[in-house]
Design a protein around this motif. Structure first.
Motif, PDB file in Angstrom:
ATOM      1  N   PRO A   1     -55.810  18.299  11.843  1.00 50.22           N
ATOM      2  CA  PRO A   1     -55.878  16.853  11.599  1.00 50.22           C
ATOM      3  C   PRO A   1     -57.165  16.519  10.862  1.00 50.22           C
ATOM      4  CG  PRO A   1     -56.397  17.332  13.883  1.00 50.22           C
ATOM      5  CD  PRO A   1     -56.007  18.639  13.242  1.00 50.22           C
ATOM      6  N   THR A   2     -57.186  15.379  10.237  1.00 49.29           N
ATOM      7  CA  THR A   2     -58.378  14.846   9.580  1.00 49.29           C
ATOM      8  C   THR A   2     -58.398  13.347   9.837  1.00 49.29           C
ATOM      9  OG1 THR A   2     -59.652  14.835   7.528  1.00 49.29           O
ATOM     10  CG2 THR A   2     -57.262  14.529   7.322  1.00 49.29           C
ATOM     11  N   ASN A   3     -59.494  12.695   9.540  1.00 40.61           N
ATOM     12  CA  ASN A   3     -59.596  11.274   9.868  1.00 40.61           C
ATOM     13  C   ASN A   3     -58.739  10.385   8.962  1.00 40.61           C
ATOM     14  OD1 ASN A   3     -61.281  11.491   7.597  1.00 40.61           O
ATOM     15  ND2 ASN A   3     -63.150  11.187   8.796  1.00 40.61           N
ATOM     16  N   VAL A   4     -58.744  10.673   7.658  1.00 39.88           N
ATOM     17  CA  VAL A   4     -57.998   9.824   6.722  1.00 39.88           C
ATOM     18  C   VAL A   4     -57.451  10.690   5.592  1.00 39.88           C
ATOM     19  CG1 VAL A   4     -60.082   9.205   5.386  1.00 39.88           C
ATOM     20  CG2 VAL A   4     -58.082   7.716   5.291  1.00 39.88           C
ATOM     21  N   LEU A   5     -56.245  10.365   5.181  1.00 47.56           N
ATOM     22  CA  LEU A   5     -55.628  10.982   4.007  1.00 47.56           C
ATOM     23  C   LEU A   5     -55.250   9.873   3.047  1.00 47.56           C
ATOM     24  CD1 LEU A   5     -53.177  13.530   5.698  1.00 47.56           C
ATOM     25  CD2 LEU A   5     -55.259  14.087   4.429  1.00 47.56           C
ATOM     26  N   SER A   6     -55.425  10.141   1.762  1.00 45.55           N
ATOM     27  CA  SER A   6     -55.019   9.186   0.728  1.00 45.55           C
ATOM     28  C   SER A   6     -54.042   9.877  -0.204  1.00 45.55           C
ATOM     29  CB  SER A   6     -56.232   8.712  -0.068  1.00 45.55           C
ATOM     30  OG  SER A   6     -57.127   8.034   0.760  1.00 45.55           O
ATOM     31  N   PHE A   7     -52.981   9.177  -0.521  1.00 46.92           N
ATOM     32  CA  PHE A   7     -51.959   9.693  -1.417  1.00 46.92           C
ATOM     33  C   PHE A   7     -51.769   8.705  -2.568  1.00 46.92           C
ATOM     34  CE2 PHE A   7     -50.970  11.364   2.800  1.00 46.92           C
ATOM     35  CZ  PHE A   7     -50.872  12.721   2.539  1.00 46.92           C
ATOM     36  N   PRO A   8     -52.487   8.910  -3.685  1.00 48.76           N
ATOM     37  CA  PRO A   8     -52.328   8.001  -4.827  1.00 48.76           C
ATOM     38  C   PRO A   8     -50.896   8.033  -5.361  1.00 48.76           C
ATOM     39  CG  PRO A   8     -54.283   9.379  -5.080  1.00 48.76           C
ATOM     40  CD  PRO A   8     -53.496   9.937  -3.931  1.00 48.76           C
ATOM     41  N   ALA A   9     -50.413   6.882  -5.765  1.00 41.15           N
ATOM     42  CA  ALA A   9     -49.077   6.782  -6.340  1.00 41.15           C
ATOM     43  C   ALA A   9     -49.095   7.312  -7.768  1.00 41.15           C
ATOM     44  CB  ALA A   9     -48.607   5.327  -6.329  1.00 41.15           C
ATOM     45  N   ALA A  10     -47.977   7.872  -8.166  1.00 40.00           N
ATOM     46  CA  ALA A  10     -47.830   8.317  -9.551  1.00 40.00           C
ATOM     47  C   ALA A  10     -47.697   7.082 -10.438  1.00 40.00           C
ATOM     48  CB  ALA A  10     -46.596   9.196  -9.691  1.00 40.00           C
ATOM     49  N   GLY A  11     -48.370   7.110 -11.575  1.00 39.16           N
ATOM     50  CA  GLY A  11     -48.272   5.991 -12.514  1.00 39.16           C
ATOM     51  C   GLY A  11     -46.894   5.933 -13.143  1.00 39.16           C
ATOM     52  N   GLY A  12     -46.525   4.804 -13.577  1.00 39.96           N
ATOM     53  CA  GLY A  12     -45.230   4.646 -14.229  1.00 39.96           C
ATOM     54  C   GLY A  12     -45.087   3.228 -14.732  1.00 39.96           C
ATOM     55  N   PRO A  13     -43.991   2.958 -15.409  1.00 39.37           N
ATOM     56  CA  PRO A  13     -43.781   1.606 -15.931  1.00 39.37           C
ATOM     57  C   PRO A  13     -43.606   0.600 -14.788  1.00 39.37           C
ATOM     58  CG  PRO A  13     -41.835   2.962 -16.284  1.00 39.37           C
ATOM     59  CD  PRO A  13     -42.896   3.858 -15.721  1.00 39.37           C
ATOM     60  N   LEU A  14     -44.108  -0.597 -15.022  1.00 39.79           N
ATOM     61  CA  LEU A  14     -44.011  -1.648 -14.020  1.00 39.79           C
ATOM     62  C   LEU A  14     -43.059  -2.731 -14.484  1.00 39.79           C
ATOM     63  CD1 LEU A  14     -47.767  -2.209 -13.097  1.00 39.79           C
ATOM     64  CD2 LEU A  14     -46.054  -0.952 -11.807  1.00 39.79           C
ATOM     65  N   GLN A  15     -42.381  -3.325 -13.535  1.00 37.49           N
ATOM     66  CA  GLN A  15     -41.563  -4.491 -13.823  1.00 37.49           C
ATOM     67  C   GLN A  15     -42.495  -5.698 -13.919  1.00 37.49           C
ATOM     68  OE1 GLN A  15     -38.281  -4.388 -14.377  1.00 37.49           O
ATOM     69  NE2 GLN A  15     -38.325  -2.180 -14.049  1.00 37.49           N
ATOM     70  N   PRO A  16     -42.254  -6.606 -14.844  1.00 40.95           N
ATOM     71  CA  PRO A  16     -43.098  -7.800 -14.952  1.00 40.95           C
ATOM     72  C   PRO A  16     -43.163  -8.536 -13.611  1.00 40.95           C
ATOM     73  CG  PRO A  16     -41.584  -7.667 -16.796  1.00 40.95           C
ATOM     74  CD  PRO A  16     -41.186  -6.589 -15.832  1.00 40.95           C
ATOM     75  N   GLY A  17     -44.373  -8.946 -13.242  1.00 36.54           N
ATOM     76  CA  GLY A  17     -44.561  -9.688 -12.004  1.00 36.54           C
ATOM     77  C   GLY A  17     -44.637  -8.847 -10.751  1.00 36.54           C
ATOM     78  N   MET A  18     -44.484  -7.541 -10.889  1.00 33.35           N
ATOM     79  CA  MET A  18     -44.523  -6.659  -9.718  1.00 33.35           C
ATOM     80  C   MET A  18     -45.938  -6.119  -9.508  1.00 33.35           C
ATOM     81  SD  MET A  18     -41.400  -6.502  -8.532  1.00 33.35           S
ATOM     82  CE  MET A  18     -41.319  -5.022  -7.567  1.00 33.35           C
ATOM     83  N   ALA A  19     -46.294  -5.907  -8.260  1.00 32.84           N
ATOM     84  CA  ALA A  19     -47.586  -5.301  -7.939  1.00 32.84           C
ATOM     85  C   ALA A  19     -47.554  -3.827  -8.339  1.00 32.84           C
ATOM     86  CB  ALA A  19     -47.869  -5.440  -6.453  1.00 32.84           C
ATOM     87  N   ARG A  20     -48.703  -3.339  -8.816  1.00 43.14           N
ATOM     88  CA  ARG A  20     -48.815  -1.930  -9.210  1.00 43.14           C
ATOM     89  C   ARG A  20     -49.038  -1.085  -7.959  1.00 43.14           C
ATOM     90  NH1 ARG A  20     -53.590   1.028 -10.750  1.00 43.14           N
ATOM     91  NH2 ARG A  20     -54.702  -0.944 -10.696  1.00 43.14           N
ATOM     92  N   PRO A  21     -48.153  -0.120  -7.673  1.00 51.39           N
ATOM     93  CA  PRO A  21     -48.345   0.729  -6.494  1.00 51.39           C
ATOM     94  C   PRO A  21     -49.596   1.605  -6.655  1.00 51.39           C
ATOM     95  CG  PRO A  21     -46.116   0.972  -7.373  1.00 51.39           C
ATOM     96  CD  PRO A  21     -46.914   0.200  -8.376  1.00 51.39           C
ATOM     97  N   LEU A  22     -50.510   1.513  -5.691  1.00 51.04           N
ATOM     98  CA  LEU A  22     -51.698   2.374  -5.699  1.00 51.04           C
ATOM     99  C   LEU A  22     -51.468   3.631  -4.875  1.00 51.04           C
ATOM    100  CD1 LEU A  22     -54.900   0.171  -5.372  1.00 51.04           C
ATOM    101  CD2 LEU A  22     -53.983   1.326  -7.381  1.00 51.04           C
ATOM    102  N   GLY A  23     -50.772   3.501  -3.755  1.00 48.70           N
ATOM    103  CA  GLY A  23     -50.505   4.661  -2.920  1.00 48.70           C
ATOM    104  C   GLY A  23     -50.615   4.344  -1.444  1.00 48.70           C
TER     105      GLY A  23
END
Length: 161
Positions: A70-92
């Protein structure tokens, strides 16, 4: 209030017992991490937070990082890709391990809530491209961002002895 979409999932109910107003507290910590690097998160973003236990984090760490612990925190960045207008950009996604945070906060004589906020900020900064494992200068820069973000929450520098 921001246009960011921050989803908090509580897999281990001990989180809710440990932190009063858990969701609001977690939202403020993630927002503090996002706000400290405003250019990196231009426009609304989406972040998912999973509050789990050591066993769940160990499974993720083994599966994705080949580290069977185990570890204290894991981060999983989202893969970049095209966004729909008005949609939030997924960071992960950011995943935290309850048991490890309890142990570390006791070992470091820090309030659990402070350590929790620190690791949420830390994980959020990873989603924004910050990396402390690439060199000392990068580690120092990331620490400075963490300290600045935590200051906005009224939390003291976690790196002070």
């Amino acid at each position: 209030m921001s246009d960011n979409e921050i989803d908090i999932a509580v897999e281990d109910p001990r989180w809710e017992q440990a932190v009063p107003d858990l969701e609001a507290f977690a939202l403020r910590a993630v927002e503090a991490g996002l706000a400290i690097l405003p250019d990196s998160a231009s426009g609304p973003v989406e972040v998912s937070v999973l509050l789990a236990d050591d066993a769940a984090v160990q499974t993720l760490n083994r599966t994705w990082r080949n580290k069977d612990k185990p570890t204290n925190v894991l981060s999983f960045p989202a893969a970049g890709g095209p966004l729909q207008p008005g949609m939030a950009r997924p960071l992960g996604d950011v995943v935290l391990a309850y048991d490890t945070l309890v142990r570390e906060s006791a070992e470091q004589s820090k309030p659990f809530e402070h350590h929790f906020a620190h690791l949420l900020v830390h994980g959020t900064l990873h989603l924004l491209g910050q990396d402390h494992e690439t060199g000392e200068a990068e580690a120092d820069a990331m620490e400075a961002l963490e300290v600045a973000a935590l200051r906005t929450l009224g939390i003291p520098n976690p790196y002070d002895d």
